[in-house]
Motif scaffolding. Structure first.
Motif, mmCIF file in Angstrom:
data_model
loop_
_atom_site.group_PDB
_atom_site.id
_atom_site.type_symbol
_atom_site.label_atom_id
_atom_site.label_comp_id
_atom_site.label_asym_id
_atom_site.label_seq_id
_atom_site.Cartn_x
_atom_site.Cartn_y
_atom_site.Cartn_z
ATOM 1 N N PHE A 1 3.951 5.892 6.032
ATOM 2 C CA PHE A 1 4.145 5.719 7.460
ATOM 3 C C PHE A 1 5.604 5.926 7.857
ATOM 4 O O PHE A 1 5.907 6.175 9.018
ATOM 5 N N PHE A 2 6.513 5.787 6.895
ATOM 6 C CA PHE A 2 7.921 6.011 7.175
ATOM 7 C C PHE A 2 8.181 7.514 7.175
ATOM 8 O O PHE A 2 7.974 8.199 6.177
ATOM 9 N N GLN B 1 5.277 0.243 -10.992
ATOM 10 C CA GLN B 1 3.933 -0.092 -11.450
ATOM 11 C C GLN B 1 2.957 -0.022 -10.292
ATOM 12 O O GLN B 1 3.211 -0.571 -9.216
ATOM 13 N N LEU B 2 1.843 0.688 -10.487
ATOM 14 C CA LEU B 2 0.805 0.780 -9.472
ATOM 15 C C LEU B 2 -0.388 -0.073 -9.877
ATOM 16 O O LEU B 2 -0.586 -0.383 -11.060
ATOM 17 N N PRO C 1 0.826 -1.205 0.000
ATOM 18 C CA PRO C 1 0.000 0.000 0.000
ATOM 19 C C PRO C 1 0.869 1.268 0.000
ATOM 20 O O PRO C 1 1.830 1.365 0.761
ATOM 21 N N VAL C 2 0.507 2.197 -0.846
ATOM 22 C CA VAL C 2 1.242 3.453 -0.899
ATOM 23 C C VAL C 2 1.166 4.169 0.453
ATOM 24 O O VAL C 2 2.134 4.797 0.893
ATOM 25 N N THR D 1 -3.561 2.508 -5.468
ATOM 26 C CA THR D 1 -3.408 2.496 -4.011
ATOM 27 C C THR D 1 -2.226 1.633 -3.566
ATOM 28 O O THR D 1 -1.809 1.710 -2.409
ATOM 29 N N ARG D 2 -1.694 0.806 -4.506
ATOM 30 C CA ARG D 2 -0.603 -0.091 -4.155
ATOM 31 C C ARG D 2 0.482 -0.042 -5.218
ATOM 32 O O ARG D 2 0.190 0.156 -6.397
#
Length: 393
Positions: free
Chosen positions: A315-316, A338-339, A309-310, A344-345
């Motif tokens: 979160f980092f 590639q998404l 998940p993007v 969203t990923r």
């Protein structure tokens, strides 16, 4: 260092290794208490903005894994009298591969010395802080007095961090009341420890704050912390002129860490490095990442791939400080990632030779430690495995 000096100091026999309160039974600590002590000392150094620390009685040099993460630190000196143990563990101070990718903003040098804590080496004069983690209890009283004079009377750092076992806590361990390790020359109650600390303060003009590490069970609060700690501070801004015998320590190993100025890389270059590193980190640990099922491993045309998940990349803190979510998606696409169709990923092919390309699982665990400890960060979930070989103090 003379043979006579070695003979009078008992920490030289390596007996401090394999010492762990969890091995004593009944009362258990998680994380292990030695880890909590290192973390405690690290936070104190960071709080006081220390740039140069000398750790006396470093034994296996395990504390360096924690101290090296303090951003302000520019010099770490590790001192112990046990040459064999120092030689065996000297590679701990080497920079990791990730240190060359994510360079420090401040320079850092780490030095290991074989030497006695009773002796003043001119290369340690001028340090900001001294730490003695579970060290003083291994010294006979006359040797401890010499260490006091060396640290507080001659080095005179602005900060000294001392931890030592709390003898009152030993009543919670099974069996007869005894010292925790055969090499301990003493274990003090809280009043005995505080009496020693007050004597140091009166003699050398320091202030002291008491605390501890390792909470007792709720029903046994009266015994206090498992390890008691003292934080000595001096407000003196002038360093005394002391006479040293010169270089009385023997240099065992030294390392210099790569660093960069903050403006060396552009935001795009920094983001590219951060994204590449974190994706590699998550991907090569995919088999053990059962803590979060939102990172999917799927089969596509007989090839395994991972969908991250993007939002998880955000979160980092190293990424979220540089870019917003929508801008990150655009960056990923522009960079050739590639998404998924809903964007969203990010899709990452999994390969069989990750260990050959990016290092072993052990190196991966150490790299995970590089991430900062922001409690809202994704890296906090990828907990770092601490080697059991370090359970010595």
């Amino acid at each position: 260092m003379s043979k006579e000096t070695k003979a009078e100091l008992t920490e030289s026999d390596g007996s401090r290794k394999l010492e762990d309160e969890n091995s004593l039974g009944d009362v258990k600590f998680y994380p292990p208490l030695y880890t909590q002590r290192y973390s405690f000392a690290t936070k104190i150094l960071e709080k006081h903005g220390v740039k140069w620390v000398v750790d006396l009685g470093c034994s296996e040099c395990a504390v360096v894994r924690f101290y090296r993460e303090v951003p302000n630190l520019q010099k770490i000196q590790l001192v112990d009298i046990d040459r064999e143990t120092l030689d065996f563990n000297k590679n701990r101070i080497k920079p990791r591969p990730s240190d060359y990718i994510f360079k420090r903003t401040n320079p850092l040098s780490i030095e290991i010395y074989e030497g006695s804590a009773t002796s003043l080496d001119k290369r340690t004069v001028g340090c900001d802080a001294v730490s003695m983690i579970e060290f003083i209890e291994h010294l006979y009283p006359d040797i401890l007095e010499k260490v006091e004079e060396n640290v507080f009377g001659q080095l005179q750092p602005n900060l000294v961090v001392v931890t030592t076992p709390n003898y009152e806590f030993n009543s919670l361990f099974p069996g007869e009341l005894r010292f925790r390790h055969y090499d301990h020359k003493f274990e003090w109650t809280r009043s005995e420890f505080q009496s020693w600390c007050q004597g140091v303060c009166e003699k050398y003009k320091y202030a002291v704050e008491y605390t501890g590490i390792g909470d007792p069970p709720l029903e046994s609060q009266q015994v206090g912390f498992c390890s008691q700690a003292a934080i000595f501070t001096s407000s003196s801004q002038s360093k005394p002129s002391v006479e040293s015998k010169g270089n009385c320590y023997c240099l065992v190993a030294e390392s210099t860490f790569p660093y960069k100025d903050k403006d060396t890389l552009s935001v795009e270059e920094t983001l590219k490095s951060e994204v590449s590193y974190i994706i590699n980190l998550l991907t090569r640990n995919h088999q053990t990442m059962d803590f979060d099922q939102s990172c999917l491993c799927v089969q596509e045309d007989d090839k395994e791939q991972m969908e991250i998940p993007v939002e998880h990349l955000m979160f980092f803190s190293r990424i979220s400080k540089l870019v917003k979510t929508d801008d990150l998606k655009k960056f990923l696409q522009d960079s050739g990632y590639q998404l998924t169709e809903d964007q969203t990923r990010v899709i990452i092919p999994l390969e069989d030779d990750w260990e050959d390309r990016y290092g072993s699982e052990e190196e991966s665990e150490m790299d995970t430690c590089v991430e900062d400890s922001n409690e809202n960060s994704y890296e906090a979930a990828t907990s770092c495995v601490i080697d059991t070989e370090e359970i010595w103090d």
